[in-house]
Design a protein around this motif. Structure first.
Motif: not given
Lengths: 449, 407
Positions: A323, A325, A373-377, A382, A443-444, A447-448, B1, B159, B165, B194, B197-198, B201, B203-204, B208
């Motif tokens: 998990d 990211f 992840e907080a920084e990049w997701l 995506l 694919s998802p 990402q991990f 966070m 980002s 945040r 895609f 797929l997303y 998921d 988490r994503l 997405w």
């Protein structure tokens, strides 16, 4: 013991064709031992690097080859030429890092180089740093990532790139003869960051910054681009910093940096950051404590600290969750490695990392890029990653001269390399041919790690 | 966070759409005041933006980088007989005369730190001196306004910066012209490949969905723009492009309430320039963007407030490299349709050495959080309790800025 997919996720920049075979050739434990004791690089990598000044020359040679004659910068043509050289050397530094990342079998070291470069971050677009960022990584970071922390700290402190980036080359006792005809004066920049970012964290006062600033005077860059101690610029008064008394002189500077390296705050700070990068955004306290204790016991032996982390039961637990990211950098490398592409034409990838918000050597602020992840997701992140996967997987973005533009990556080979699930592979194969590998790469799961 | 909390919130937001339409519309889809924040990262030299040209020492301190008094082409544009605006910003004088532009001088963070990233973090968390805060004040604000759909809060950039945040979901947009060009993700076969797929998921999926929603909006706006091409595109360079994109989204969707932009390049240690040069070039880009925002928003401008901030000011004296070093107080800007602008608000103590912070920098006589609080309370109509959640542990002081927005 970790499974082979877990080893590839957590201790490499991503699965690559033949990596699984290499890991399974002996016991995975032997592979890991090898990673902690890396040997020489393969010939293909050495040859690719040998043509790059940024990957081979020291700061003085880089300066001699690229600096315009004194006063020539007033001439717009000479200025343009110098800008061109800076861009070219930046491009070479990125090329070298990406070649190491895709080709080198010593993948744990490549991850550590990414981690430690960020820890001692340099912004390539500040003045001469563009010439020197590659040399900085090769001379001050790379040799020490499995060595002693103290050695890395001292190597970075005395490297012209760091002296330039955090302005310590301008830090001089007021009234002293100063570099480039400036008015000499104290400059607190490095003194603050070496404590806050490189070693002990926020455990200092402004008085400590002032003391450290005065002590650190005199370390600078000579006219040829080499580290030099200038006694005339040094403030030789004894300083009390963090409750310790340091006499004057260069020996005292070194003692101060060694003192910082040995601090328990430093052990804690480094262990937490390493665990955040390799294990989890919020790493378990007992893992960090074990690493901290090892750091202190071993006098900052980073090989020992790193292997303590990998051997800790919580490491396998985290690897099992899969998990973490990926940062844009790790995602890009994972794509290249899964595709079996060697980026001998890195220009589009420089743009891709820009678009994903993580240009290599492009973090302005001295704290470097975060690994969390907080920084990049984010939503846009995506879409950006899928765009990249499509461009690369479909062959529209040409980065490897062995493959013509438009030649798509083979879906079967990617599926095997990343261990795609049957349902994911079936879904990919239902897409138009040019998109099939891209579906796996974007694919998802990718990402991990 | 707490990431899990973020995802839970996002997932809940996704569920609200089909099941909670009525409550939804009541809460946050209704038109309401908008708030745009522009962060100038790197510390803009406020003394060369709103220039105290009536003080002789200003010219003593800055022999090569001072901007001339009003009266010449290279001189400042007079604001009030005391301060003048940098000539690169002369395009904003119309807004000034309509009282839709105001400045708060000697404004900033009370924290004396001169490290960029720490000062920026403090300005983004709005908790100066408390380094452990992990949420940004615009995110807490989005929470207080119950903006639960990601695209209601939009940050421009690759980002999500600290200021947005936190536990309330936000959308991010890439910057630059390329962001509005069709990308692979906009092609139907790519989406078809895609989306499933997303969507699966856990988490994503929410992220997405946010990306798709945001992207769809931007493309719809683009098509609208092509039809309206006769208006002639404004300068597409730099910030103006992003400002135009932001304005279009706000016009197209009343639910978009908070927008964030960031601009770099203000850290002018060397060869800053005066009427022309490095700083002037950046200011021109900023002015173009603000004008693009103003014209792009059209009638919505009257419901909009635009705040321009920067982490700290720069030294009163120029340095040995014809630039300025890190300082303390700065000028912050407010634009909008409802303000009593055309005025420099300040507890101004002059530039004499003894009036300066540590005898080198403009002091901070107005805490930037008071300015934020004023906008929150009087423009966004936030309750006192909600205000406390956005600006924890802070009691606003409106003394210097009370007239800026009607109570």
């Amino acid at each position: 013991m970790l499974t082979t997919p877990q080893l590839m996720d957590r201790l490499t920049l991503g699965a690559a064709p033949d990596l699984e075979v290499a890991i399974n050739a002996g016991a995975p434990r032997d592979w890991l031992t090898g990673q902690l004791n890396p040997g020489s690089e393969p010939r293909s990598l050495r040859e690719a690097l040998s043509g790059l000044d940024a990957a081979t020359l020291d700061p003085a040679s880089l300066l001699a080859r690229n600096r315009p004659a004194p006063g020539a910068l007033k001439d717009p043509e000479a200025r343009k030429h110098f800008q061109m050289r800076r861009r070219e050397l930046y491009r070479q530094s990125v090329a070298a890092r990406l070649l190491y990342g895709t080709i080198s079998p010593w993948q744990l070291r490549e991850l550590l180089v990414d981690f430690w470069f960020n820890h001692f971050n340099i912004f390539a677009f500040k003045g001469l740093c563009a010439l020197w960022v590659g040399a900085f990584e090769r001379e001050a970071i790379r040799p020490h990532v499995l060595g002693r922390f103290e050695d890395m700290l001292l190597a970075t402190a005395r490297h012209p790139a760091m002296l330039f980036y955090l302005d310590n080359h301008l830090n001089a006792v007021p009234g002293a003869p100063a570099p480039r005809g400036r008015t000499a004066g104290f400059n607190e920049n490095y003194a603050r960051e070496v404590m806050e970012l490189h070693t002990i964290g926020l455990h200092y006062t402004q008085a400590d910054v002032i003391g450290a600033t005065r002590l650190l005077t005199g370390w600078g860059i000579d006219g040829k681009g080499r580290f030099h101690f200038f006694p005339a610029r040094h403030d030789a008064d004894p300083q009390t910093i963090l409750g310790q008394r340091f006499g004057g002189g260069e020996e005292a500077i070194i003692s101060f940096l060694k003192y910082l390296a040995a601090s328990s705050y430093t052990a804690q700070h480094i262990s937490l950051k390493l665990a955040q990068y390799f294990v989890s955004d919020a790493p378990p306290a007992d893992l960090v404590n074990a690493m901290t204790a090892r750091f202190l016991d071993s006098a900052g032996d980073l090989k020992s600290v790193t292997s303590t982390m990998i051997d800790h039961p919580q490491f396998a637990v985290a690897a099992h969750r899969r998990d973490k990211f990926r940062t844009p950098y790790r995602y890009l490398l994972a794509l290249l490695r899964a595709s079996g592409r060697i980026p001998d034409r890195p220009q589009p990838l420089i743009g891709a990392l820009n678009a994903l918000g993580q240009p290599l050597y492009g973090c302005v602020q001295p704290n470097g890029y975060a690994s969390t992840e907080a920084e990049w997701l984010s939503a846009d992140a995506l879409s950006g990653r899928v765009n990249l996967a499509v461009a690369l997987g479909g062959g529209w973005m040409q980065v490897d001269s062995r493959f013509a533009r438009g030649s798509a990556v083979a879906v079967a080979s990617v599926a095997e390399t990343i261990g795609a699930s049957p349902s994911l592979l079936a879904h990919a194969q239902a897409a138009p041919p040019q998109l099939q590998a891209a579906v796996l790469l974007g694919s998802p799961a990718m990402q991990f790690c | 966070m707490d990431r899990r909390a973020f995802l839970r919130t996002s997932a809940a937001a996704g569920l609200l759409l089909p099941f909670g339409q009525a409550a939804w519309a009541l809460r946050s889809d209704a038109p309401g005041p908008r708030f745009v924040v522009i962060f100038l990262r790197g510390a803009v030299d406020g003394l060369n933006v709103v220039v105290p040209y009536s003080e002789g020492v200003y010219y003593d301190y800055r022999p090569t980088i001072a901007v001339a008094p009003p009266g010449s082409e290279d001189g400042v544009r007079d604001l009030d007989g005391r301060f003048g605006l940098h000539p690169a910003l002369s395009g904003l004088m119309g807004l000034w005369q309509q009282r839709q532009l105001a400045f708060v001088h000697a404004c900033g963070s009370p924290d004396p730190d001169r490290s960029h990233f720490e000062a920026q973090a403090y300005m983004e968390t709005a908790t100066p001196g408390v380094p452990r805060t992990t949420t940004g004040w615009m995110n807490r604000l989005a929470g207080a306004m119950q903006l639960t759909v990601p695209s209601q809060t939009v940050a421009f950039g690759a980002s999500a910066p600290l200021i947005v945040r936190g536990t309330t979901p936000v959308a991010t947009f890439a910057t630059g012209r390329a962001a509005a060009q069709p990308q692979p993700i906009d092609r139907d076969p790519v989406r078809r490949a895609f989306d499933p797929l997303y969507a699966q998921d856990p988490r994503l999926a929410p992220v997405w969905r946010a990306a798709e929603e945001a992207r769809a909006k931007l493309l719809a706006d683009l098509r609208h723009d092509m039809m309206a091409a006769s208006e002639g595109a404004p300068d597409a360079q730099g910030f103006a492009t992003d400002a135009r994109h932001g304005a279009r989204m706000m016009v197209a969707d009343p639910a978009v309430r908070l927008v964030f932009f960031q601009l770099g390049g203000w850290d002018t240690h060397v060869n800053q320039g005066a009427a022309q040069g490095q700083l002037a070039g950046h200011l021109k880009g900023l002015a173009d963007g603000l004008l693009a925002l103003h014209s792009g928003l059209g009638s919505i401008w009257s419901q909009t407030a635009v705040l321009v901030i920067s982490e700290f000011g720069r030294t009163a004296h120029e340095n040995g490299d014809r630039g300025t070093d890190h300082g303390h107080g700065n000028v912050h800007w407010l634009l909008g349709g409802q303000l009593s602008g055309g005025k420099v608000y300040a507890d101004w103590r002059g530039l004499a050495p003894e009036a300066l912070h540590q005898e080198r920098d403009l002091p901070v006589t107005t805490d930037f959080r008071s300015l934020i609080a004023l906008v929150l309370a009087r423009h966004l109509k936030l309750s006192a309790d909600a205000l406390k959640n956005v600006l924890p542990g802070f009691t606003p002081d409106y003394r210097n800025i009370a007239g800026l927005l009607p109570a």
